[in-house]
Motif scaffolding. Structure first.
Motif, PDB file in Angstrom:
ATOM      1  N   TYR A 168       5.725  -0.875  -1.119  1.00 13.97           N
ATOM      2  CA  TYR A 168       5.213  -1.409   0.188  1.00 13.97           C
ATOM      3  C   TYR A 168       4.087  -2.136  -0.138  1.00 13.97           C
ATOM      4  O   TYR A 168       3.715  -2.986   0.700  1.00 13.97           O
ATOM      5  CB  TYR A 168       5.043  -0.330   1.195  1.00 13.97           C
ATOM      6  CG  TYR A 168       6.477   0.081   1.500  1.00 13.97           C
ATOM      7  CD1 TYR A 168       7.435  -0.583   2.432  1.00 13.97           C
ATOM      8  CD2 TYR A 168       6.905   1.490   1.112  1.00 13.97           C
ATOM      9  CE1 TYR A 168       8.391   0.174   2.699  1.00 13.97           C
ATOM     10  CE2 TYR A 168       7.977   2.078   1.379  1.00 13.97           C
ATOM     11  CZ  TYR A 168       8.911   1.475   2.287  1.00 13.97           C
ATOM     12  OH  TYR A 168       9.891   1.912   2.729  1.00 13.97           O
TER      13      TYR A 168
ATOM     14  N   GLU B  93       2.826   4.022  14.365  1.00 17.24           N
ATOM     15  CA  GLU B  93       2.427   2.946  13.328  1.00 17.24           C
ATOM     16  C   GLU B  93       1.518   1.862  13.808  1.00 17.24           C
ATOM     17  O   GLU B  93       0.789   1.209  13.182  1.00 17.24           O
ATOM     18  CB  GLU B  93       3.861   2.311  13.050  1.00 17.24           C
ATOM     19  CG  GLU B  93       4.992   3.314  12.375  1.00 17.24           C
ATOM     20  CD  GLU B  93       4.547   3.795  11.094  1.00 17.24           C
ATOM     21  OE1 GLU B  93       3.739   3.144  10.657  1.00 17.24           O
ATOM     22  OE2 GLU B  93       4.949   4.846  10.714  1.00 17.24           O
TER      23      GLU B  93
ATOM     24  N   VAL C 136      -0.385   6.221   3.002  1.00 12.23           N
ATOM     25  CA  VAL C 136       0.415   6.196   3.966  1.00 12.23           C
ATOM     26  C   VAL C 136       0.928   7.599   4.778  1.00 12.23           C
ATOM     27  O   VAL C 136       1.181   7.332   5.905  1.00 12.23           O
ATOM     28  CB  VAL C 136       1.598   5.545   3.480  1.00 12.23           C
ATOM     29  CG1 VAL C 136       1.284   3.895   2.956  1.00 12.23           C
ATOM     30  CG2 VAL C 136       2.190   6.128   2.458  1.00 12.23           C
TER      31      VAL C 136
ATOM     32  N   PHE D 158       3.376   9.824   4.027  1.00 11.82           N
ATOM     33  CA  PHE D 158       4.688  10.161   4.483  1.00 11.82           C
ATOM     34  C   PHE D 158       4.924  11.379   4.894  1.00 11.82           C
ATOM     35  O   PHE D 158       4.408  12.360   4.287  1.00 11.82           O
ATOM     36  CB  PHE D 158       5.361   9.872   2.961  1.00 11.82           C
ATOM     37  CG  PHE D 158       5.545   8.181   2.807  1.00 11.82           C
ATOM     38  CD1 PHE D 158       5.600   7.273   3.856  1.00 11.82           C
ATOM     39  CD2 PHE D 158       5.839   7.910   1.629  1.00 11.82           C
ATOM     40  CE1 PHE D 158       5.878   6.010   3.650  1.00 11.82           C
ATOM     41  CE2 PHE D 158       6.114   6.511   1.366  1.00 11.82           C
ATOM     42  CZ  PHE D 158       6.240   5.485   2.535  1.00 11.82           C
TER      43      PHE D 158
ATOM     44  N   TYR E 247       6.492  -0.782   8.433  1.00  9.67           N
ATOM     45  CA  TYR E 247       7.233   0.386   9.184  1.00  9.67           C
ATOM     46  C   TYR E 247       7.100  -0.215  10.813  1.00  9.67           C
ATOM     47  O   TYR E 247       7.850  -0.085  11.478  1.00  9.67           O
ATOM     48  CB  TYR E 247       6.328   1.577   9.113  1.00  9.67           C
ATOM     49  CG  TYR E 247       6.967   2.413   7.630  1.00  9.67           C
ATOM     50  CD1 TYR E 247       7.938   3.170   7.865  1.00  9.67           C
ATOM     51  CD2 TYR E 247       6.581   1.908   6.603  1.00  9.67           C
ATOM     52  CE1 TYR E 247       8.298   4.038   6.805  1.00  9.67           C
ATOM     53  CE2 TYR E 247       6.833   2.269   5.403  1.00  9.67           C
ATOM     54  CZ  TYR E 247       7.742   3.755   5.535  1.00  9.67           C
ATOM     55  OH  TYR E 247       8.298   4.002   4.353  1.00  9.67           O
TER      56      TYR E 247
ATOM     57  N   TYR F  90      -1.631   3.366  12.827  1.00  8.66           N
ATOM     58  CA  TYR F  90      -1.982   3.089  11.496  1.00  8.66           C
ATOM     59  C   TYR F  90      -2.137   1.758  11.240  1.00  8.66           C
ATOM     60  O   TYR F  90      -2.968   1.411  10.487  1.00  8.66           O
ATOM     61  CB  TYR F  90      -0.670   3.754  10.654  1.00  8.66           C
ATOM     62  CG  TYR F  90      -0.758   4.837  10.274  1.00  8.66           C
ATOM     63  CD1 TYR F  90      -1.334   5.197   9.239  1.00  8.66           C
ATOM     64  CD2 TYR F  90       0.035   6.046  10.626  1.00  8.66           C
ATOM     65  CE1 TYR F  90      -1.528   6.702   8.822  1.00  8.66           C
ATOM     66  CE2 TYR F  90       0.159   7.269  10.242  1.00  8.66           C
ATOM     67  CZ  TYR F  90      -0.703   7.731   9.174  1.00  8.66           C
ATOM     68  OH  TYR F  90      -0.673   8.962   8.877  1.00  8.66           O
TER      69      TYR F  90
ATOM     70  N   GLU G 142      13.821   0.215   7.614  1.00  7.48           N
ATOM     71  CA  GLU G 142      12.958   1.182   8.204  1.00  7.48           C
ATOM     72  C   GLU G 142      13.729   1.353   9.809  1.00  7.48           C
ATOM     73  O   GLU G 142      13.758   2.529  10.116  1.00  7.48           O
ATOM     74  CB  GLU G 142      11.674   0.642   8.496  1.00  7.48           C
ATOM     75  CG  GLU G 142      10.706   1.395   9.472  1.00  7.48           C
ATOM     76  CD  GLU G 142      10.777   3.014   9.333  1.00  7.48           C
ATOM     77  OE1 GLU G 142      10.282   3.672  10.270  1.00  7.48           O
ATOM     78  OE2 GLU G 142      10.967   3.286   8.064  1.00  7.48           O
TER      79      GLU G 142
ATOM     80  N   ARG H 289       1.183   0.021   6.114  1.00  4.36           N
ATOM     81  CA  ARG H 289       2.548   0.349   6.767  1.00  4.36           C
ATOM     82  C   ARG H 289       3.050  -0.552   7.356  1.00  4.36           C
ATOM     83  O   ARG H 289       3.781  -0.282   8.474  1.00  4.36           O
ATOM     84  CB  ARG H 289       2.159   1.800   7.379  1.00  4.36           C
ATOM     85  CG  ARG H 289       1.866   2.916   6.514  1.00  4.36           C
ATOM     86  CD  ARG H 289       1.594   3.992   7.469  1.00  4.36           C
ATOM     87  NE  ARG H 289       2.590   4.530   8.007  1.00  4.36           N
ATOM     88  CZ  ARG H 289       3.136   5.661   7.837  1.00  4.36           C
ATOM     89  NH1 ARG H 289       2.969   6.413   6.612  1.00  4.36           N
ATOM     90  NH2 ARG H 289       4.339   5.952   8.569  1.00  4.36           N
TER      91      ARG H 289
END
Length: 451
Positions: free
Chosen positions: A160, A359, A227, A229, A372, A362, A320, A369
């Motif tokens: 990414y 998201e 990120v 995850f 996403y 973020y 995604e 990200r």
């Protein structure tokens, strides 16, 4: 900014470690901490190519050079200029050699005292392969580890950071402890789904070689720490997956942390009051868990040969978006088999909307990200256009059937794109639905929520 994040592990999970595993733990954590320096040399959120390519190199120049030097597009090389200004490549293991040496030393010390043969063998392979770049050996040895409560993962995995070509892989590290109860629960869900889904000829791997484990992380470093995850598929190398299998890792410590800090506060913020009063915190938490689990399991079901090459830089966006939508679509099998009820299915869909808004949070703080967010924006805008989502004093939906039907419809569209769609087809869909504006209308409400 450092990329090291520690997690507090429940005492009952920590107590599962054997005396020998407790002795290994400090060496593994020390090794993983060393990944931070490597990742920070790769990371650059200002440049689409991060620090994998020269900052002044344009795509035409890179692609022209790649015709003569295939290593330009290797996932494991840094592209630089030579003294004449021409593009050249340097393998990761050479570029970062001085940082790998202390990592390898800590892994060797752990291997020397480990009493688990398969884990000992893996640590030996990992320590050597980081130094010589033989990453496939790491994948094989890691998947061969048996009966170990403790796990360590170090290597270049996710693409990414490379927003130019989605090729170069960023380094990450993790030390975690197996959560046997949640692993058993996850494996039950996997078995229900994989026994319900038909085989497809273009699917990369059969579900029969996909393992799933729930982990309680002790430490994240590198890309994983950046990120955060909640689940991950490893190995990320398609050849390794086809040869040796795959493992879905659910990071429970991270999932619970994000639920308390982001997902539940988002639920209370963006949903309409009378709507959210119908769902308890416990129900939303379970929905969030199932959403992430389904996300991880279903992603393997929609890995099709040629999709990355066909869709190029659009692949991660669609991947995604599809995984979230198809996760909801596949959840109907859990209802049919009695693993969950309709109320829990509704909670999964609510959790998905909350994760979409997470998201946005973020992205406000770190655009690593963004892929996403783009995928989630497609889903949100499609549901909104079709009338499956309503916005009046907060989000709600007119009825469960409408919401589920449109989610299934969307999953079918995404799956068709991944299986056989063209770059042009996907680009047209993105031009119609890819906009942050509807989500950003909630920015004021989300202002107090931090990633």
């Amino acid at each position: 900014m450092t990329s090291i994040r520690f997690f507090k592990v429940p005492k009952n999970i920590e107590n599962l470690l054997t005396p020998n595993e407790k002795e290994l733990r400090p060496y593994l954590i020390a090794a993983v901490k060393g990944v931070d320096k490597i990742f920070r040399l790769q990371e650059n959120n200002v440049n689409n190519g991060a620090n994998f390519y020269p900052r002044d190199a344009v795509k035409y120049e890179i692609e022209k050079a790649a015709k003569k030097n295939r290593e330009i597009f290797s996932p494991f090389t840094i592209v630089k200029r030579d003294k004449n200004g021409q593009l050249k490549t340097i393998p990761y293991h050479q570029e970062y050699a001085k940082f790998f040496r202390p990592i390898a030393e800590n892994l060797k010390k752990a291997a020397k005292i480990s009493d688990n043969k398969s884990f000992k063998d893996y640590l030996k392979v990992l320590s050597q392969s980081l130094l010589d770049g033989s990453y496939e050996k790491i994948d094989q040895a890691w998947l061969n580890v048996k009966k170990s409560n403790l796990d360590v993962v170090i290597g270049p995995y996710e693409r990414y950071l490379d927003k130019l070509y989605f090729v170069k892989r960023a380094y990450q590290g993790c030390v975690s402890i197996l959560d046997p109860e949640k692993t058993q629960r996850a494996q039950k869900i996997r078995d229900i789904l994989y026994s319900s889904i038909i085989e497809k000829p273009l699917r990369v791997i059969p579900p029969s070689i996909v393992d799933v484990q729930a982990k309680q992380p002790l430490i994240f470093t590198g890309f994983l720490a950046r990120v955060m995850f909640t689940q991950q598929h490893l190995p990320s190398n398609t050849k390794s997956v086809e040869k040796y299998g795959s493992r879905i890792l659910g990071y429970i410590s991270c999932l619970e942390y994000k639920f308390e800090k982001m997902i539940y506060p988002i639920f209370k913020t963006v949903f309409e009051k009378s709507f959210r009063e119908r769902y308890s915190k416990k129900l939303i938490k379970n929905g969030s868990y199932y959403h992430i689990l389904l996300h991880g399991i279903v992603q393997h079901l929609h890995r099709y040969r040629g999709s990355r090459h066909r869709l190029k830089e659009l692949f991660p966006i669609l991947d995604e978006a599809n995984t979230a939508a198809s996760g909801i679509q596949c959840a109907k099998y859990l209802v049919l088999k009695g693993a969950i009820d309709q109320k829990e299915l509704e909670a999964i869909m609510i959790a998905q909307i909350c994760w979409i808004f997470s998201e946005l949070v973020y992205f406000r703080e770190n655009n690593s990200r963004e892929v996403y967010l783009k995928g989630d924006a497609l889903t949100y805008n499609f549901l909104r256009e079709k009338g499956a989502l309503l916005e009046k004093n907060g989000i709600s939906w007119p009825n469960f059937a409408k919401m589920f039907f449109e989610m299934e419809n969307l999953a079918s569209i995404f799956t068709a794109f991944l299986e056989r769609g063209s770059h042009e087809d996907v680009e047209k869909f993105l031009n119609k639905y890819l906009s942050y504006e509807p989500l950003e209308a909630f920015n004021d409400k989300l202002a107090e929520i931090n990633a």
